[in-house]
Design a protein around this motif. Structure first.
Motif, PDB file in Angstrom:
ATOM      1  N   ALA A  67     -30.523  59.303  32.750  1.00 23.18           N
ATOM      2  CA  ALA A  67     -31.092  57.910  32.839  1.00 23.18           C
ATOM      3  C   ALA A  67     -29.953  56.977  32.441  1.00 23.18           C
ATOM      4  O   ALA A  67     -29.566  57.196  31.314  1.00 23.18           O
ATOM      5  CB  ALA A  67     -32.402  57.712  32.272  1.00 23.18           C
ATOM      6  N   THR A  68     -29.930  55.889  33.180  1.00 26.19           N
ATOM      7  CA  THR A  68     -28.612  55.174  32.939  1.00 26.19           C
ATOM      8  C   THR A  68     -28.979  53.750  33.335  1.00 26.19           C
ATOM      9  O   THR A  68     -30.065  53.455  34.197  1.00 26.19           O
ATOM     10  CB  THR A  68     -27.231  55.606  33.261  1.00 26.19           C
ATOM     11  OG1 THR A  68     -26.155  54.709  32.626  1.00 26.19           O
ATOM     12  CG2 THR A  68     -27.283  55.273  34.845  1.00 26.19           C
ATOM     13  N   HIS A  69     -28.221  52.802  32.947  1.00 25.56           N
ATOM     14  CA  HIS A  69     -28.332  51.236  33.326  1.00 25.56           C
ATOM     15  C   HIS A  69     -28.237  51.262  34.891  1.00 25.56           C
ATOM     16  O   HIS A  69     -27.216  51.911  35.169  1.00 25.56           O
ATOM     17  CB  HIS A  69     -27.561  50.307  32.840  1.00 25.56           C
ATOM     18  CG  HIS A  69     -27.603  49.111  33.101  1.00 25.56           C
ATOM     19  ND1 HIS A  69     -28.545  48.097  32.593  1.00 25.56           N
ATOM     20  CD2 HIS A  69     -26.937  48.045  34.004  1.00 25.56           C
ATOM     21  CE1 HIS A  69     -28.394  46.997  32.993  1.00 25.56           C
ATOM     22  NE2 HIS A  69     -27.527  47.117  33.905  1.00 25.56           N
ATOM     23  N   PRO A  70     -28.943  50.571  35.664  1.00 23.77           N
ATOM     24  CA  PRO A  70     -28.765  50.577  37.208  1.00 23.77           C
ATOM     25  C   PRO A  70     -27.152  50.308  37.432  1.00 23.77           C
ATOM     26  O   PRO A  70     -26.710  49.083  36.839  1.00 23.77           O
ATOM     27  CB  PRO A  70     -29.408  49.211  37.756  1.00 23.77           C
ATOM     28  CG  PRO A  70     -30.866  49.538  36.747  1.00 23.77           C
ATOM     29  CD  PRO A  70     -30.100  49.817  35.360  1.00 23.77           C
ATOM     30  N   VAL A  71     -26.475  50.924  38.154  1.00 24.71           N
ATOM     31  CA  VAL A  71     -24.984  50.824  38.161  1.00 24.71           C
ATOM     32  C   VAL A  71     -24.556  49.923  38.887  1.00 24.71           C
ATOM     33  O   VAL A  71     -24.920  49.111  39.625  1.00 24.71           O
ATOM     34  CB  VAL A  71     -24.604  52.081  39.177  1.00 24.71           C
ATOM     35  CG1 VAL A  71     -23.184  52.115  39.155  1.00 24.71           C
ATOM     36  CG2 VAL A  71     -24.991  53.443  38.393  1.00 24.71           C
ATOM     37  N   ASN A  72     -23.606  49.139  38.143  1.00 20.18           N
ATOM     38  CA  ASN A  72     -22.665  47.924  38.574  1.00 20.18           C
ATOM     39  C   ASN A  72     -23.765  46.672  38.362  1.00 20.18           C
ATOM     40  O   ASN A  72     -23.588  45.594  39.269  1.00 20.18           O
ATOM     41  CB  ASN A  72     -22.346  47.972  39.707  1.00 20.18           C
ATOM     42  CG  ASN A  72     -21.068  49.064  39.821  1.00 20.18           C
ATOM     43  OD1 ASN A  72     -20.212  49.358  38.963  1.00 20.18           O
ATOM     44  ND2 ASN A  72     -21.093  49.928  41.170  1.00 20.18           N
ATOM     45  N   ARG A  73     -24.880  46.821  37.877  1.00 19.63           N
ATOM     46  CA  ARG A  73     -25.843  45.669  37.919  1.00 19.63           C
ATOM     47  C   ARG A  73     -25.675  44.755  36.494  1.00 19.63           C
ATOM     48  O   ARG A  73     -26.808  44.899  35.704  1.00 19.63           O
ATOM     49  CB  ARG A  73     -27.058  46.229  37.835  1.00 19.63           C
ATOM     50  CG  ARG A  73     -27.512  46.718  39.228  1.00 19.63           C
ATOM     51  CD  ARG A  73     -27.553  45.925  40.450  1.00 19.63           C
ATOM     52  NE  ARG A  73     -28.312  44.864  40.284  1.00 19.63           N
ATOM     53  CZ  ARG A  73     -29.641  44.539  40.680  1.00 19.63           C
ATOM     54  NH1 ARG A  73     -30.145  45.708  41.175  1.00 19.63           N
ATOM     55  NH2 ARG A  73     -30.251  43.538  40.334  1.00 19.63           N
ATOM     56  N   ASP A  74     -24.566  44.215  36.497  1.00 17.48           N
ATOM     57  CA  ASP A  74     -24.498  43.408  35.149  1.00 17.48           C
ATOM     58  C   ASP A  74     -25.103  41.832  35.362  1.00 17.48           C
ATOM     59  O   ASP A  74     -25.119  41.083  34.436  1.00 17.48           O
ATOM     60  CB  ASP A  74     -22.906  42.951  34.950  1.00 17.48           C
ATOM     61  CG  ASP A  74     -22.283  44.091  34.187  1.00 17.48           C
ATOM     62  OD1 ASP A  74     -22.762  45.101  34.010  1.00 17.48           O
ATOM     63  OD2 ASP A  74     -20.898  44.224  34.071  1.00 17.48           O
ATOM     64  N   ASP A  75     -25.658  41.688  36.549  1.00 14.32           N
ATOM     65  CA  ASP A  75     -26.451  40.621  36.673  1.00 14.32           C
ATOM     66  C   ASP A  75     -27.817  40.682  35.918  1.00 14.32           C
ATOM     67  O   ASP A  75     -28.527  39.507  35.777  1.00 14.32           O
ATOM     68  CB  ASP A  75     -26.896  40.435  38.440  1.00 14.32           C
ATOM     69  CG  ASP A  75     -27.440  41.455  38.713  1.00 14.32           C
ATOM     70  OD1 ASP A  75     -26.971  42.789  38.792  1.00 14.32           O
ATOM     71  OD2 ASP A  75     -28.452  41.604  39.514  1.00 14.32           O
ATOM     72  N   LEU A  76     -28.149  41.763  35.595  1.00 10.58           N
ATOM     73  CA  LEU A  76     -29.665  42.362  34.796  1.00 10.58           C
ATOM     74  C   LEU A  76     -29.577  41.631  33.499  1.00 10.58           C
ATOM     75  O   LEU A  76     -28.336  41.806  33.005  1.00 10.58           O
ATOM     76  CB  LEU A  76     -30.178  43.542  34.878  1.00 10.58           C
ATOM     77  CG  LEU A  76     -30.312  44.029  36.343  1.00 10.58           C
ATOM     78  CD1 LEU A  76     -30.631  45.518  36.200  1.00 10.58           C
ATOM     79  CD2 LEU A  76     -31.704  43.291  36.872  1.00 10.58           C
TER      80      LEU A  76
END
Length: 238
Positions: free
Chosen positions: A135-144
Motif C-alpha cells: 500500500a502506497t500513496h497514489p502514484v504521482n499524485r502530489d496534488d493530494l
C-alpha cells in the motif's frame, strides 16, 4: 489473482468500493496535452501523458477510496457521517483517526509537532496464499494534500481485520472539502517468494542489442508502447 473485500453488512449501501486504479486517473492527467513546446529543445516534445511507464504506474492495482466528505478548516478535520448500528464489534465508525507525534519522531517527514492522520479501513482484504499487499500513496499524485506512508501487509494471513493507512498532511494551508471517493491508498499484491540477484557483464550480442534498442527509442516515437508494453486487463469484479 483474486482479491476478496469484505465489510460490515450495514455498510454495503454506504461505502464506496475499492476500484481499479486505472479508473481513478486524475483530471489533470486527462487534461494534459500530449505535446508541449520545450524552450530547451526549441520544438514540441511529448509529455508524460505519452510515457507508458508513468501512466501504467498510476494505473496499477486498486485504490482505497475515502468513505465520506471531510471538511478541513485551519488544521481541524470534521465530517458528518451518520452510520447505522454495526454488527461487528471494535469496528471504527470515523473515517479518520490519528497517530501521536511520538510515533513518527525522528522520521524525515515529521516536523516534530504534528500528528499523523490515519485513514481508517472499512474493508478487510484477502489475497491468495504467498502474496502480500503493498500500500502506497497514489502514484504521482502530489496534488493530494497528504502523503500516504507506504506499508506492506501479509494479507493472505491478516484477513479478518481492516488495514489502516497512515499519512502526513502536507498542505497546512489547505481549507476546503476532501470529497468522498478521493483515492487515499494505491494497493497491489506482491509475491513473497525469495529473490535472487544475478550480476553479469554484457555479452557482445547484448551490447549490440542495447545499442540498437536505445537508438530506436530515441528516434522512433512509440517503440516501447508498440513492441514491449504488455497488455493489462486490470482488476475485475464478481
Amino acid at each position: 489473482m483474486q482479491i476478496i473485500f469484505r465489510c460490515d453488512p450495514a455498510l454495503i449501501p454506504l461505502l464506496p468500493q475499492p476500484i481499479p486504479a486505472k479508473q481513478a486517473l486524475p483530471d489533470w492527467l486527462r487534461a494534459m496535452p500530449a505535446k508541449a513546446f520545450s524552450d530547451m529543445h526549441e520544438r514540441e516534445i511529448r509529455t508524460v501523458k505519452q510515457c507508458p511507464p508513468f501512466v501504467d504506474a498510476m494505473s496499477h492495482g486498486f485504490m482505497i477510496l475515502l468513505p465520506c466528505d471531510i471538511r478541513v478548516e485551519h488544521g481541524t478535520f470534521t465530517w458528518d457521517w451518520d452510520l447505522p448500528p454495526l454488527s461487528v464489534e471494535e469496528h471504527p465508525r470515523s473515517p479518520l483517526s490519528f497517530h501521536a507525534p511520538a510515533q513518527i519522531m525522528g522520521a524525515p517527514f515529521h516536523d516534530g509537532r504534528s500528528s499523523a492522520i490515519k485513514f481508517n479501513s472499512f474493508w478487510t482484504i484477502e489475497l491468495e496464499p504467498g502474496w502480500s499487499l503493498f500500500a502506497t500513496h497514489p502514484v504521482n499524485r502530489d496534488d493530494l494534500p497528504f502523503r500516504l506512508l507506504s506499508g506492506l501487509v501479509d494479507s493472505d494471513r491478516f484477513t479478518d481485520a481492516g488495514i489502516n493507512f497512515p499519512a502526513i498532511w502536507t498542505k497546512p494551508d489547505f481549507n476546503g472539502i476532501l470529497p468522498k471517493g478521493t483515492p487515499v491508498a494505491q494497493c497491489f499484491p506482491v509475491p513473497r517468494a525469495a529473490q535472487t540477484l544475478v550480476f553479469e557483464v554484457m555479452s557482445p550480442e547484448k551490447s549490440s542489442r542495447y545499442t540498437s534498442i536505445v537508438s530506436e527509442v530515441l528516434t522512433t516515437p512509440g517503440i516501447y508502447r508498440k513492441r514491449f508494453r504488455a497488455k493489462r486487463g486490470g482488476p475485475g469484479t464478481q
